[in-house]
Design a protein around this motif. Structure first.
Motif, mmCIF file in Angstrom:
data_model
loop_
_atom_site.group_PDB
_atom_site.id
_atom_site.type_symbol
_atom_site.label_atom_id
_atom_site.label_comp_id
_atom_site.label_asym_id
_atom_site.label_seq_id
_atom_site.Cartn_x
_atom_site.Cartn_y
_atom_site.Cartn_z
ATOM 1 N N SER A 179 18.875 16.807 0.715
ATOM 2 C CA SER A 179 18.565 16.509 -0.680
ATOM 3 C C SER A 179 17.692 15.278 -0.835
ATOM 4 N N THR A 180 17.169 14.754 0.286
ATOM 5 C CA THR A 180 16.272 13.602 0.205
ATOM 6 C C THR A 180 15.063 13.816 1.096
ATOM 7 N N ILE A 181 13.999 13.133 0.732
ATOM 8 C CA ILE A 181 12.797 13.092 1.551
ATOM 9 C C ILE A 181 12.655 11.640 1.987
ATOM 10 N N THR A 182 12.675 11.413 3.285
ATOM 11 C CA THR A 182 12.535 10.068 3.822
ATOM 12 C C THR A 182 11.087 9.863 4.243
ATOM 13 N N VAL A 183 10.475 8.810 3.723
ATOM 14 C CA VAL A 183 9.093 8.493 4.068
ATOM 15 C C VAL A 183 9.046 7.145 4.766
ATOM 16 N N PHE A 184 8.064 6.982 5.643
ATOM 17 C CA PHE A 184 7.839 5.717 6.319
ATOM 18 C C PHE A 184 6.634 5.055 5.668
ATOM 19 N N THR A 185 6.742 3.767 5.424
ATOM 20 C CA THR A 185 5.609 3.030 4.879
ATOM 21 C C THR A 185 5.523 1.654 5.520
ATOM 22 N N THR A 186 4.306 1.212 5.732
ATOM 23 C CA THR A 186 4.089 -0.150 6.219
ATOM 24 C C THR A 186 3.924 -1.107 5.040
ATOM 25 N N ARG A 187 3.811 -0.537 3.847
ATOM 26 C CA ARG A 187 3.636 -1.340 2.636
ATOM 27 C C ARG A 187 4.600 -0.848 1.574
ATOM 28 N N VAL A 188 5.833 -1.340 1.607
ATOM 29 C CA VAL A 188 6.856 -0.861 0.684
ATOM 30 C C VAL A 188 6.467 -1.110 -0.773
ATOM 31 N N ASP A 189 5.645 -2.115 -1.031
ATOM 32 C CA ASP A 189 5.232 -2.395 -2.404
ATOM 33 C C ASP A 189 4.411 -1.251 -3.003
ATOM 34 N N THR A 190 3.836 -0.397 -2.162
ATOM 35 C CA THR A 190 3.042 0.718 -2.693
ATOM 36 C C THR A 190 3.914 1.830 -3.258
ATOM 37 N N ILE A 191 5.205 1.842 -2.929
ATOM 38 C CA ILE A 191 6.110 2.883 -3.431
ATOM 39 C C ILE A 191 6.210 2.822 -4.956
ATOM 40 N N TYR A 192 6.055 1.641 -5.534
ATOM 41 C CA TYR A 192 6.109 1.514 -6.996
ATOM 42 C C TYR A 192 5.051 2.392 -7.665
ATOM 43 N N GLY A 193 3.918 2.565 -7.011
ATOM 44 C CA GLY A 193 2.829 3.338 -7.586
ATOM 45 C C GLY A 193 2.777 4.786 -7.146
ATOM 46 N N ALA A 194 3.807 5.263 -6.437
ATOM 47 C CA ALA A 194 3.802 6.651 -5.972
ATOM 48 C C ALA A 194 3.740 7.604 -7.166
ATOM 49 N N GLY B 155 0.284 4.196 17.953
ATOM 50 C CA GLY B 155 0.878 2.902 18.216
ATOM 51 C C GLY B 155 2.019 2.572 17.284
ATOM 52 N N ARG B 156 2.703 1.529 17.621
ATOM 53 C CA ARG B 156 3.867 1.095 16.867
ATOM 54 C C ARG B 156 3.431 0.433 15.566
ATOM 55 N N SER B 157 4.115 0.786 14.482
ATOM 56 C CA SER B 157 3.871 0.177 13.179
ATOM 57 C C SER B 157 5.164 -0.426 12.667
ATOM 58 N N GLU B 158 5.070 -1.591 12.106
ATOM 59 C CA GLU B 158 6.219 -2.221 11.469
ATOM 60 C C GLU B 158 6.266 -1.751 10.027
ATOM 61 N N GLY B 159 7.438 -1.385 9.562
ATOM 62 C CA GLY B 159 7.566 -0.922 8.194
ATOM 63 C C GLY B 159 9.001 -0.579 7.874
ATOM 64 N N THR B 160 9.165 0.272 6.892
ATOM 65 C CA THR B 160 10.507 0.646 6.444
ATOM 66 C C THR B 160 10.544 2.114 6.049
ATOM 67 N N LEU B 161 11.745 2.657 6.028
ATOM 68 C CA LEU B 161 11.967 4.022 5.564
ATOM 69 C C LEU B 161 12.462 3.963 4.133
ATOM 70 N N VAL B 162 11.954 4.866 3.301
ATOM 71 C CA VAL B 162 12.332 4.926 1.890
ATOM 72 C C VAL B 162 12.754 6.359 1.575
ATOM 73 N N ASP B 163 13.888 6.513 0.904
ATOM 74 C CA ASP B 163 14.399 7.839 0.541
ATOM 75 C C ASP B 163 14.074 8.176 -0.912
ATOM 76 N N PHE B 164 13.487 9.349 -1.109
ATOM 77 C CA PHE B 164 13.256 9.908 -2.436
ATOM 78 C C PHE B 164 14.278 11.022 -2.626
ATOM 79 N N ALA B 165 15.123 10.924 -3.638
ATOM 80 C CA ALA B 165 16.119 11.964 -3.919
ATOM 81 C C ALA B 165 15.444 13.138 -4.609
ATOM 82 N N LEU B 166 15.808 14.349 -4.180
ATOM 83 C CA LEU B 166 15.271 15.561 -4.796
ATOM 84 C C LEU B 166 16.155 15.985 -5.952
ATOM 85 N N GLY B 167 15.536 16.439 -7.011
ATOM 86 C CA GLY B 167 16.280 16.998 -8.125
ATOM 87 C C GLY B 167 16.516 18.475 -7.898
#
Length: 115
Positions: A27-42, A7-19
């Protein structure tokens, strides 16, 4: 593809740059998250072993190939026998890091078994 089976989820795409050196997959990994606030704890970035970035890594580091092939074979056997849920989850560290876009901290980058 995700929309078709859960099903459809509302959220955002976040890019992690690769070293390090990048390859054809980018050179990036794009992830989808429904809870962008959780990216702080990745604490790490994990891909499926079939992801195109994993192929780039293997092309630059031959030592990774046997580990990836073993993981893919393990998953294939489990799917064929219907035991996909019994695969013990484990990962392979590539020796590289992705940069957390919100904290700028390095996150270990690798791949892991999926189920």
């Amino acid at each position: 593809m995700q929309q078709n089976w859960i099903g459809r989820s509302e959220g955002t795409l976040v890019d992690f740059a690769l070293g390090g050196t990048v390859g054809p997959a980018g050179s990036t990994i794009t992830v989808f998250t429904t809870r962008v606030d959780t990216i702080y704890g990745a604490t790490s970035v994990q891909l499926a072993p079939e992801h195109p970035l994993v192929s780039d890594m293997m092309a630059r580091n031959a030592e990774l190939r046997p580990q990836v092939e073993k993981m893919i074979a393990e998953q294939r056997r489990a799917k064929e026998t219907g035991d996909i849920g019994t695969i013990e989850k484990h990962g392979v560290f590539t020796g590289r890091y992705a940069k957390n876009p919100y904290t700028a901290k390095p996150c270990p980058f690798g791949w892991r078994t999926t189920s």
